[in-house]
Design a protein around this motif. Structure first.
Motif, mmCIF file in Angstrom:
data_model
loop_
_atom_site.group_PDB
_atom_site.id
_atom_site.type_symbol
_atom_site.label_atom_id
_atom_site.label_comp_id
_atom_site.label_asym_id
_atom_site.label_seq_id
_atom_site.Cartn_x
_atom_site.Cartn_y
_atom_site.Cartn_z
ATOM 1 N N ILE A 104 -83.646 -16.203 -48.921
ATOM 2 C CA ILE A 104 -84.568 -15.381 -49.715
ATOM 3 C C ILE A 104 -85.200 -14.292 -48.857
ATOM 4 O O ILE A 104 -85.315 -13.137 -49.277
ATOM 5 N N GLN B 79 -85.252 -20.618 -47.602
ATOM 6 C CA GLN B 79 -86.265 -19.608 -47.281
ATOM 7 C C GLN B 79 -85.641 -18.440 -46.517
ATOM 8 O O GLN B 79 -85.978 -17.287 -46.751
ATOM 9 N N GLU C 234 -84.360 -13.981 -56.948
ATOM 10 C CA GLU C 234 -85.203 -15.189 -56.932
ATOM 11 C C GLU C 234 -86.014 -15.261 -55.629
ATOM 12 O O GLU C 234 -85.491 -15.054 -54.553
ATOM 13 N N GLN C 235 -87.299 -15.559 -55.768
ATOM 14 C CA GLN C 235 -88.196 -15.631 -54.623
ATOM 15 C C GLN C 235 -88.761 -17.031 -54.382
ATOM 16 O O GLN C 235 -89.488 -17.240 -53.421
ATOM 17 N N SER C 236 -88.423 -17.972 -55.248
ATOM 18 C CA SER C 236 -88.982 -19.316 -55.145
ATOM 19 C C SER C 236 -87.948 -20.307 -54.609
ATOM 20 O O SER C 236 -86.886 -20.507 -55.212
#
Length: 109
Positions: A35, A32, A66-68
């Motif tokens: 990101i 997290q 990528e955000q996941s």
């Protein structure tokens, strides 16, 4: 107080090597963070005997934008399944500085 192991007996790699093994939740938190910084996650692997080398094998291309967290975790797990005896690490590439923002071993082979 904990005892300190001799460097020759206890090889250390990457950012969190001197800490206890990260839990699943701590790994999720670190992803997290990568990101949130806008860094691009990438997965690399290498056999344990080659872990001190500068270059590791890249697992697919970096995950640009990528955000996941779950997608990144899935790629880490897929790499581990494909190479169960390798070290697998996560890298966070910083576009602004053109360097690695972070790198740490997620799974030890």
């Amino acid at each position: 107080m904990a005892t300190v192991a001799d460097y020759k007996q206890s090889l250390k790699y990457e950012t969190f090597s001197y800490l206890p093994q990260l839990s699943a939740e701590e790994i999720r938190t670190q992803i997290q963070y990568v990101i949130a910084q806008g860094w691009n996650p990438a997965v690399e692997h290498v056999e344990p005997s080659g872990a001190a080398r500068n270059y590791w094998f890249m697992w697919k291309l970096p995950m640009f934008g990528e955000q996941s967290v779950d997608v990144v975790l899935a790629e880490l797990d897929a790499c581990r399944r494909e190479y169960p005896n390798h070290h697998v690490r996560l890298i966070g590439y910083d576009n602004y500085t053109q360097s690695q923002g972070t790198a740490f071993i997620v799974y030890r082979g």
